[in-house]
Enzyme design. Structure first.
Site, mmCIF file in Angstrom:
data_model
loop_
_atom_site.group_PDB
_atom_site.id
_atom_site.type_symbol
_atom_site.label_atom_id
_atom_site.label_comp_id
_atom_site.label_asym_id
_atom_site.label_seq_id
_atom_site.Cartn_x
_atom_site.Cartn_y
_atom_site.Cartn_z
ATOM 1 N N GLN A 148 0.973 -0.991 0.007
ATOM 2 C CA GLN A 148 -0.195 0.000 0.205
ATOM 3 C C GLN A 148 0.863 1.197 -0.053
ATOM 4 O O GLN A 148 1.543 1.532 1.157
ATOM 5 C CB GLN A 148 -0.923 -0.082 1.368
ATOM 6 C CG GLN A 148 -1.807 1.048 1.512
ATOM 7 C CD GLN A 148 -2.261 1.355 2.850
ATOM 8 O OE1 GLN A 148 -1.907 0.529 3.866
ATOM 9 N NE2 GLN A 148 -3.292 2.176 3.120
ATOM 10 N N GLY A 149 1.060 1.853 -1.183
ATOM 11 C CA GLY A 149 1.823 3.147 -1.151
ATOM 12 C C GLY A 149 0.966 4.425 -0.841
ATOM 13 O O GLY A 149 0.707 5.195 -1.848
ATOM 14 N N TYR A 150 1.113 4.803 0.353
ATOM 15 C CA TYR A 150 0.410 6.002 0.872
ATOM 16 C C TYR A 150 1.434 7.154 1.452
ATOM 17 O O TYR A 150 1.529 8.172 0.915
ATOM 18 C CB TYR A 150 -0.761 5.806 2.083
ATOM 19 C CG TYR A 150 -1.971 5.224 1.471
ATOM 20 C CD1 TYR A 150 -2.222 4.520 0.464
ATOM 21 C CD2 TYR A 150 -3.113 5.814 2.285
ATOM 22 C CE1 TYR A 150 -3.689 4.033 -0.124
ATOM 23 C CE2 TYR A 150 -4.569 5.116 1.809
ATOM 24 C CZ TYR A 150 -4.578 4.676 0.664
ATOM 25 O OH TYR A 150 -5.815 4.035 0.301
ATOM 26 N N SER A 172 4.906 -1.345 4.018
ATOM 27 C CA SER A 172 5.121 -2.915 4.285
ATOM 28 C C SER A 172 5.184 -3.730 3.412
ATOM 29 O O SER A 172 4.081 -3.699 2.095
ATOM 30 C CB SER A 172 3.911 -3.185 5.452
ATOM 31 O OG SER A 172 3.958 -2.411 6.408
ATOM 32 N N GLU A 209 -9.420 -0.503 6.640
ATOM 33 C CA GLU A 209 -8.101 -0.567 7.322
ATOM 34 C C GLU A 209 -8.431 -0.222 8.875
ATOM 35 O O GLU A 209 -7.695 -0.997 9.681
ATOM 36 C CB GLU A 209 -7.254 0.687 7.019
ATOM 37 C CG GLU A 209 -5.775 0.624 7.374
ATOM 38 C CD GLU A 209 -4.924 1.431 6.682
ATOM 39 O OE1 GLU A 209 -5.533 2.601 6.117
ATOM 40 O OE2 GLU A 209 -3.784 1.223 6.333
HETATM 41 C C1 LIG Z 1 4.585 -0.815 11.114
HETATM 42 C C2 LIG Z 1 4.025 -0.064 10.293
HETATM 43 C C3 LIG Z 1 3.818 -0.057 9.166
HETATM 44 C C4 LIG Z 1 3.321 0.921 8.091
HETATM 45 N N1 LIG Z 1 3.120 0.304 6.894
HETATM 46 C C5 LIG Z 1 2.612 1.404 6.036
HETATM 47 C C6 LIG Z 1 2.224 0.819 4.603
HETATM 48 O O1 LIG Z 1 2.226 -0.339 4.350
HETATM 49 N N2 LIG Z 1 1.925 1.863 3.789
HETATM 50 C C7 LIG Z 1 1.788 3.168 4.079
HETATM 51 O O2 LIG Z 1 1.857 4.033 3.105
HETATM 52 N N3 LIG Z 1 2.354 3.418 5.295
HETATM 53 C C8 LIG Z 1 2.788 2.656 6.195
HETATM 54 N N4 LIG Z 1 3.187 2.847 7.414
HETATM 55 C C9 LIG Z 1 3.039 4.378 7.918
HETATM 56 C C10 LIG Z 1 1.998 5.018 8.680
HETATM 57 O O3 LIG Z 1 0.741 5.067 8.026
HETATM 58 C C11 LIG Z 1 2.458 6.507 9.230
HETATM 59 O O4 LIG Z 1 3.657 6.165 9.829
HETATM 60 C C12 LIG Z 1 1.419 7.036 10.034
HETATM 61 O O5 LIG Z 1 0.231 7.318 9.174
HETATM 62 C C13 LIG Z 1 2.077 8.373 10.678
HETATM 63 O O6 LIG Z 1 2.571 9.287 9.759
HETATM 64 P P1 LIG Z 1 4.139 9.839 10.061
HETATM 65 O O7 LIG Z 1 5.036 8.585 10.337
HETATM 66 O O8 LIG Z 1 4.484 10.568 9.049
HETATM 67 O O9 LIG Z 1 3.825 10.622 11.293
HETATM 68 P P2 LIG Z 1 3.226 12.178 11.504
HETATM 69 O O10 LIG Z 1 1.821 12.307 10.789
HETATM 70 O O11 LIG Z 1 4.305 13.211 11.103
HETATM 71 O O12 LIG Z 1 2.775 12.162 12.906
HETATM 72 C C14 LIG Z 1 3.694 12.721 13.990
HETATM 73 C C15 LIG Z 1 3.082 12.706 15.290
HETATM 74 O O13 LIG Z 1 2.146 13.907 15.121
HETATM 75 C C16 LIG Z 1 0.817 13.250 15.547
HETATM 76 N N5 LIG Z 1 -0.303 14.055 14.744
HETATM 77 C C17 LIG Z 1 -0.014 14.280 13.592
HETATM 78 N N6 LIG Z 1 -1.181 14.754 13.013
HETATM 79 C C18 LIG Z 1 -2.049 14.922 14.041
HETATM 80 C C19 LIG Z 1 -3.393 15.499 14.174
HETATM 81 N N7 LIG Z 1 -4.278 15.847 13.097
HETATM 82 N N8 LIG Z 1 -3.789 15.387 15.446
HETATM 83 C C20 LIG Z 1 -3.349 14.709 16.534
HETATM 84 N N9 LIG Z 1 -1.806 14.288 16.468
HETATM 85 C C21 LIG Z 1 -1.239 14.482 15.322
HETATM 86 C C22 LIG Z 1 0.827 11.912 15.252
HETATM 87 O O14 LIG Z 1 -0.187 11.076 16.100
HETATM 88 C C23 LIG Z 1 2.351 11.448 15.666
HETATM 89 O O15 LIG Z 1 2.572 11.389 17.075
HETATM 90 C C24 LIG Z 1 3.480 2.085 8.409
HETATM 91 C C25 LIG Z 1 3.793 2.597 9.567
HETATM 92 C C26 LIG Z 1 4.239 1.463 10.659
HETATM 93 C C27 LIG Z 1 4.642 1.955 11.962
#
Ligand SMILES: Cc1cc2nc3c(=O)[nH]c(=O)nc-3n(C[C@H](O)[C@H](O)[C@H](O)COP(=O)(O)OP(=O)(O)OC[C@H]3O[C@@H](n4cnc5c(N)ncnc54)[C@H](O)[C@@H]3O)c2cc1C
Length: 401
Positions: free
Chosen positions: A129-131, A165, A248
């Site tokens: 899943q490329g998000y 992933s 999801e």
């Molecule tokens: C084990 C694992 C598997 C994953 N697999 C995939 C995958 O297959 N495909 C894919 O596309 N992505 C995947 N991800 C990525 C995951 O979707 C993102 O890490 C997640 O959406 C958070 O984005 P970020 O890491 O950029 O953190 P950020 O969005 O930068 O967040 C940083 C911090 O700010 C907080 N925050 C951000 N916005 C808000 C808000 N509006 N209100 C309150 N708090 C907020 C967050 O909770 C966090 O604590 C995976 C991540 C993990 C850990």
């Protein structure tokens, strides 16, 4: 509220239980261990999914016409319970089975369904899943990976994804791209089904602290996406992103957490300190009782969400409650498990202890982040379940807005 199962539902359970006893991988029921070697593990998991698919146990929630069992929501709950009971190996194509296929069934073309669904089910083709991107995680609509039509019925993709992933073993990617940046950020997004094995795509594994290498950075350098593999409409991809997000958020791991709790309880009954079983210490008894209460409450919450979804016919924002509760409960339980073992927890894996959860504890931090962080799930619950006003200070457009 009546928590008992109907005769038909009990038959479903017994059929599945008997099948698992007959078909679980050799030795698994006595000692559930995945191969250590990465390539061997992938093959083992592909075989397992194929075995499930051959007898109709891979995509039980899919409609029968696409190779599923058309299982009701209660049967899906029974399925999760039974799989957790034997600590079944995961399905390697979980993203395909649980997220991409249900989305294609809802918004894909008939040609896309016929082309992709059978191979998702059998794990012949694995999906990612490329998000997420380095600057677009919770705020996925701010993504910049760009797709441009080349005039020959193809689109050229350039940019970078991260935390993807299974990208290192995936055959296909459900890829969200920006095709127009002239409007608001939710507009101008397009979802493509993109073949991973091509010159324009390279992956780089990210090594995680618990030794896993299942997620990756993915680079697109003039990667080719075909025009007939657009999901939904060009520039209207946000609707597709939201459709997938509902699937999801709509699952729970409470049954596997319960199994871990039961294993921990057994450990505390049999393990002694200075001749006294751990379970006889007041502080430990109280915490075990507290976890039991939280697990039973989480299951009741899940049943309520399932009932609501059965009435409405679509997964609602309540799924965020199941996700959040499971993630936080798992983390707290494993933290307790590591503490209760004392220095033995440092043995990491395959130590002499019956209960070994150190790597699971480290992994639980990532589980809270994947599929939208706990903070994002709280926003969804606040705004869409409780009807609270939106957080004005938040400028992000999270995954379920
Ligand atoms: C084990 C694992 C598997 C994953 N697999 C995939 C995958 O297959 N495909 C894919 O596309 N992505 C995947 N991800 C990525 C995951 O979707 C993102 O890490 C997640 O959406 C958070 O984005 P970020 O890491 O950029 O953190 P950020 O969005 O930068 O967040 C940083 C911090 O700010 C907080 N925050 C951000 N916005 C808000 C808000 N509006 N209100 C309150 N708090 C907020 C967050 O909770 C966090 O604590 C995976 C991540 C993990 C850990």
């Amino acid at each position: 509220m009546d928590f008992s199962y109907t005769d038909e539902q009990e038959t479903f359970r017994h059929e599945l239980r008997a099948w698992l006893e007959e078909n679980a991988p050799e030795g698994w029921l006595e000692d559930p261990e995945l191969p250590d070697d990465d390539a061997e593990r992938v093959e083992f998991l592909r075989d397992w999914q194929r075995t499930l698919a051959d007898d109709g146990w891979a995509g039980v929630h899919w409609p029968e016409e696409y190779g599923g069992r058309g299982a009701s929501l209660v049967e899906q709950t029974i399925y999760r319970e039974e799989m957790a009971r034997i600590n079944a190996p995961p399905q390697i194509n979980l993203i395909g089975i649980n997220l991409i296929a249900p989305t294609l069934i809802e918004v894909g073309t008939e040609a896309q369904k016929q082309r992709f669904l059978p191979k998702i089910l059998s794990a012949e083709e694995i999906w990612c899943q490329g998000y997420s991107e380095p600057e677009a995680g919770s705020d996925v609509a701010s993504l910049t990976t760009n797709a441009e039509a080349n005039g020959d019925g193809e689109w050229l993709v350039n940019g970078q994804k991260i935390w993807t992933s299974y990208a290192h073993v995936a055959d296909w990617c459900f890829l969200v791209t920006r095709t127009d940046d002239s409007g608001k950020k939710h507009e101008g997004l397009t979802v493509f089904l993109v073949e991973m094995d091509q010159d324009g795509i390279s992956t780089e594994p990210i090594h995680q602290p618990h030794d896993d290498r299942t997620f990756n950075q993915v680079y697109f350098d003039d990667a080719v996406a075909s025009a007939d593999l657009v999901v939904g409409e060009i520039d209207r991809g946000w609707d597709v992103v939201m459709t997938l997000s509902a699937f999801e958020h709509g699952s729970t791991s409470i049954y596997s957490i319960e199994q871990r709790y039961l294993a921990l309880l057994e450990y505390c009954r049999t393990e002694t300190r200075n001749g006294t079983p751990l379970v006889e210490r007041d502080r430990i008894r109280q915490q075990l009782a507290d976890f039991d209460a939280r697990i039973q409450a989480a299951k009741a919450t899940h049943y309520r969400n399932v009932s609501k979804q059965a009435e409405s016919g679509t997964p609602g924002p309540e799924g965020s409650m199941d996700l959040l509760i499971s993630d936080e409960l798992r983390h707290d339980l494993l933290n307790f498990a590591v503490n209760v073992q004392g220095p033995a927890a440092a043995l990491w894996e395959n130590g002499h202890n019956a209960f070994d959860e150190t790597s699971g504890y480290i992994r639980s931090y990532g589980a809270w982040i994947a599929a939208g962080t706990g903070d994002i799930q709280r926003n969804i619950i606040g705004e869409r379940v409780l009807g609270l006003p939106k957080d004005n200070k938040s400028k992000t457009s999270h995954r379920s807005e």
